[in-house]
Design an enzyme around this catalytic site. Structure first.
Site, PDB file in Angstrom:
ATOM      1  N   GLY A 167       0.824  -1.205   0.000  1.00  0.00           N
ATOM      2  CA  GLY A 167       0.000   0.000   0.000  1.00  0.00           C
ATOM      3  C   GLY A 167       0.857   1.254   0.000  1.00  0.00           C
ATOM      4  O   GLY A 167       1.935   1.305  -0.592  1.00  0.00           O
ATOM      5  N   SER A 168       0.410   2.264   0.743  1.00  0.00           N
ATOM      6  CA  SER A 168       0.996   3.604   0.617  1.00  0.00           C
ATOM      7  C   SER A 168       2.418   3.744   1.150  1.00  0.00           C
ATOM      8  O   SER A 168       3.091   4.726   0.825  1.00  0.00           O
ATOM      9  CB  SER A 168       0.092   4.633   1.304  1.00  0.00           C
ATOM     10  OG  SER A 168      -1.135   4.734   0.611  1.00  0.00           O
ATOM     11  N   THR A 169       2.898   2.821   1.965  1.00  0.00           N
ATOM     12  CA  THR A 169       4.306   2.913   2.352  1.00  0.00           C
ATOM     13  C   THR A 169       5.201   2.767   1.127  1.00  0.00           C
ATOM     14  O   THR A 169       6.330   3.257   1.108  1.00  0.00           O
ATOM     15  CB  THR A 169       4.672   1.831   3.393  1.00  0.00           C
ATOM     16  OG1 THR A 169       4.220   0.557   2.924  1.00  0.00           O
ATOM     17  CG2 THR A 169       4.058   2.131   4.752  1.00  0.00           C
ATOM     18  N   PHE A 170       4.672   2.108   0.088  1.00  0.00           N
ATOM     19  CA  PHE A 170       5.454   1.912  -1.129  1.00  0.00           C
ATOM     20  C   PHE A 170       5.560   3.208  -1.939  1.00  0.00           C
ATOM     21  O   PHE A 170       6.385   3.301  -2.854  1.00  0.00           O
ATOM     22  CB  PHE A 170       4.829   0.814  -1.990  1.00  0.00           C
ATOM     23  CG  PHE A 170       5.726   0.335  -3.100  1.00  0.00           C
ATOM     24  CD1 PHE A 170       6.767  -0.542  -2.833  1.00  0.00           C
ATOM     25  CD2 PHE A 170       5.547   0.778  -4.407  1.00  0.00           C
ATOM     26  CE1 PHE A 170       7.609  -0.968  -3.851  1.00  0.00           C
ATOM     27  CE2 PHE A 170       6.381   0.355  -5.422  1.00  0.00           C
ATOM     28  CZ  PHE A 170       7.417  -0.521  -5.148  1.00  0.00           C
ATOM     29  N   LYS A 171       4.759   4.194  -1.606  1.00  0.00           N
ATOM     30  CA  LYS A 171       4.839   5.470  -2.310  1.00  0.00           C
ATOM     31  C   LYS A 171       6.202   6.129  -2.111  1.00  0.00           C
ATOM     32  O   LYS A 171       6.601   6.995  -2.891  1.00  0.00           O
ATOM     33  CB  LYS A 171       3.711   6.397  -1.847  1.00  0.00           C
ATOM     34  CG  LYS A 171       2.335   5.939  -2.328  1.00  0.00           C
ATOM     35  CD  LYS A 171       1.212   6.765  -1.732  1.00  0.00           C
ATOM     36  CE  LYS A 171      -0.144   6.252  -2.227  1.00  0.00           C
ATOM     37  NZ  LYS A 171      -1.280   6.937  -1.568  1.00  0.00           N
TER      38      LYS A 171
END
Length: 565
Positions: free
Chosen positions: A298-302
């Protein structure tokens, strides 16, 4: 001389010659080969028993022993030496709490040596030894003992009945931890009965090497406590917390709740109660989700998309965007988590807001080929090489299967899977100046008996991003915690950077989510990184609301403890 006399004479000569030759041979054997044949005769009449070597201890960064040895006994019988079988059977049945049928079968078995029971506590072993039963042998042995029960169970691992590692560090460092067996040699007669007054010969065992690891028991205890609290209050499927040194990859703590008791590893925990004890069930109980399982980050991969965009020049911190609450890619409408949209925002605020349309736009600007190159350069297609068995590999599309829609979903952390430890290793490289570390526990192996010390060295990648990109990432991720979606990870008196995530589990639409927060401090010169993952929480499931506070509480305690400025 007649023919008959000649024959007699020849026979006499041959006999004398043969006797002389035999005498010479016997003399040679007695004088020059006596030592060899004495050894052969002795070995023929020697009975051999192994003495197990003490397994090396596992010692944490504070000098605390996490895995030790407890003295136990092995009780055996030698059939040919038993003088009163009924007394032996009755005594061993009573003292060891075994069935008479089993003990009788072992005692009456005609073999050189038959084991009755292993891992007998020392007091019981001494009691049997003091009875002085002919044919009964009590040998001291070692059993692995874990002073802290379930603490770091999925990291340390445990040993089996043969004292060999089964999972965890006990397996990874088997060659260092295991020792060299010793032997007890006793002389017997032709019937196998020990000869009185001949004594025993011993070859002493050599203990295994002590393994020093990077785990800090105080940090491990606190991380486990926080994980258990989140697990119980959120009625989650599981909670994982990893704490790592950003600069060298040393892991200070790793917990994957629920854990299990290392001293009773084959007893099912409450989560598996009522199930049949099978190998599959045990493997599930022992499984370490931090390294053995993959998930959609999810958004940690951003953080990775931002790094690729900044490094490639596809975006700058001041680039302006407009978020109406969705973006259309090809024929697919992909929504932002804020349905009404974020409106006008620069890239810094897009990171703070975790705005999906902006990250999709950046990913498309980078393009499929370049994005895949960065994915590879950042180590995401490889395992980290952590010193634990069973590390899972990344699950990712092949380049020719990635279109704009796939790239869009990858850009905000969906449609592929990685392990938590892989995410931490890559992000560490993006914020520490560009060098991906190898996460690890082993620091050194020390064997005082052999006088050896081996320090372990781990690979460090070349620069994967420029110092300029690193500084920009640290800045925007600090803004996420200062004023953005990660504000619940803020720690008074410290500069903290980080990113939240709330990702759906597969299959979609089940209403199950994974909440997470990845934080590091100090933001301007990262030293400590922590990742908290809460799998399938009940009720509130947003990473910023339930995972970020876990890392905040962790940092509030361990940053002063680690003397972080």
């Amino acid at each position: 001389m007649t023919v008959q006399k000649r024959k007699v004479f020849i026979i006499c000569i041959m006999s004398v010659t043969a006797l002389l030759a035999l005498g010479v041979r016997v003399g040679y054997i007695m004088i020059f080969c006596s030592e060899y044949y004495t050894e052969q005769a002795q070995e023929l009449h020697e009975r051999e028993r192994d003495i197990k070597a003490a397994r090396g201890r596992i010692i944490d960064a504070t000098g605390t022993v996490l895995a030790d040895n407890k003295t136990v006994c092995t009780v055996s019988v030698i059939h040919s030496q038993v003088e009163d079988p009924e007394k032996v059977i009755a005594t061993l049945t009573n003292v060891l709490g075994l069935s008479e049928e089993y003990v009788r079968k072992q005692v009456e078995k005609r073999s050189s040596r038959e084991r009755i029971k292993s891992n007998v506590d020392k007091a019981t072993g001494d009691r049997i030894r003091n009875l002085d039963l002919a044919g009964v042998k009590v040998d001291e042995d070692y059993k692995r003992y874990y002073p802290y029960g379930e603490l770091a169970s999925k990291v340390l691992g445990f040993t089996g009945g043969d004292n060999q590692g089964i999972i965890g560090l006990e397996v990874s460092y088997e060659e260092y931890l295991t020792g060299t067996k010793g032997k007890i040699l006793t002389l017997t007669d032709a019937k196998g009965i020990e000869l009185d007054g001949m004594g025993e010969r011993r070859r002493e065992p050599i203990a295994g090497s002590d393994l020093y690891v990077s785990i800090d028991i105080n940090i491990q205890k606190y991380a486990t406590q926080l994980a258990k609290q989140a697990y119980e209050t959120k009625q989650a499927k599981g909670v994982s917390i990893i704490v790592m040194n950003v600069k060298n990859g040393e892991i200070l703590a790793m917990t994957d709740v629920p854990e299990f008791d290392l001293n009773e590893p084959f007893v099912l925990t409450e989560e598996f109660a009522g199930q049949e004890v099978t190998q599959d069930v045990l493997n599930q109980m022992w499984r370490n989700g931090c390294i053995n399982d993959t998930y959609e980050p999810g958004s940690t991969f951003k953080i990775i998309t931002a790094a690729a965009g900044l490094e490639s020049g596809a975006v700058s911190l001041n680039d302006n965007f407009s978020c109406p609450g969705f973006i259309v890619v090809d024929d697919r409408k992909i929504r932002c988590h804020k349905v009404a949209g974020h409106g006008a925002e620069d890239f810094t605020h897009a990171v703070m807001n975790s705005c999906n349309p902006v990250f999709i736009t950046v990913g498309l600007r980078v393009g499929v080929d370049r994005y895949y190159e960065y994915f590879t350069r950042f180590g995401l297609r490889q395992k980290t090489g952590i010193d634990l068995p069973g590390e899972a590999a990344t699950i990712m599309h092949q380049p020719d299967k990635i279109g704009d829609v796939e790239l869009a979903t990858i850009s905000f952390g969906q449609s592929f899977q990685i392990t938590p430890i892989r995410l931490m290793a890559t992000v560490s490289g993006l914020i520490n100046g560009g060098n991906i570390v190898t996460p690890h526990f082993g620091v050194k192996a020390v064997n005082e008996e052999k006088g050896t010390i081996e320090e372990f060295i781990y690979p460090l990648s070349d620069e994967i991003v420029s110092e300029d990109t690193t500084q920009k990432l640290r800045y925007v991720l600090e803004q996420v915690v200062e004023n953005g979606g990660g504000k619940n990870g803020y720690v008074e008196g410290f500069r903290v950077g980080g990113k939240t995530a709330t990702s759906q589990t597969l299959p979609r639409g089940t209403g199950r989510y994974i909440a997470s927060f990845l934080g590091f401090a100090p933001a301007n010169d990262p030293q400590i990184m922590a990742l908290a993952i809460i799998d399938t929480p009940q009720g509130t499931y947003y990473g910023g609301q339930i995972a970020a506070p876990v890392v905040r509480q962790l940092f509030e305690n361990i940053l002063p403890y680690e003397n972080v400025d």
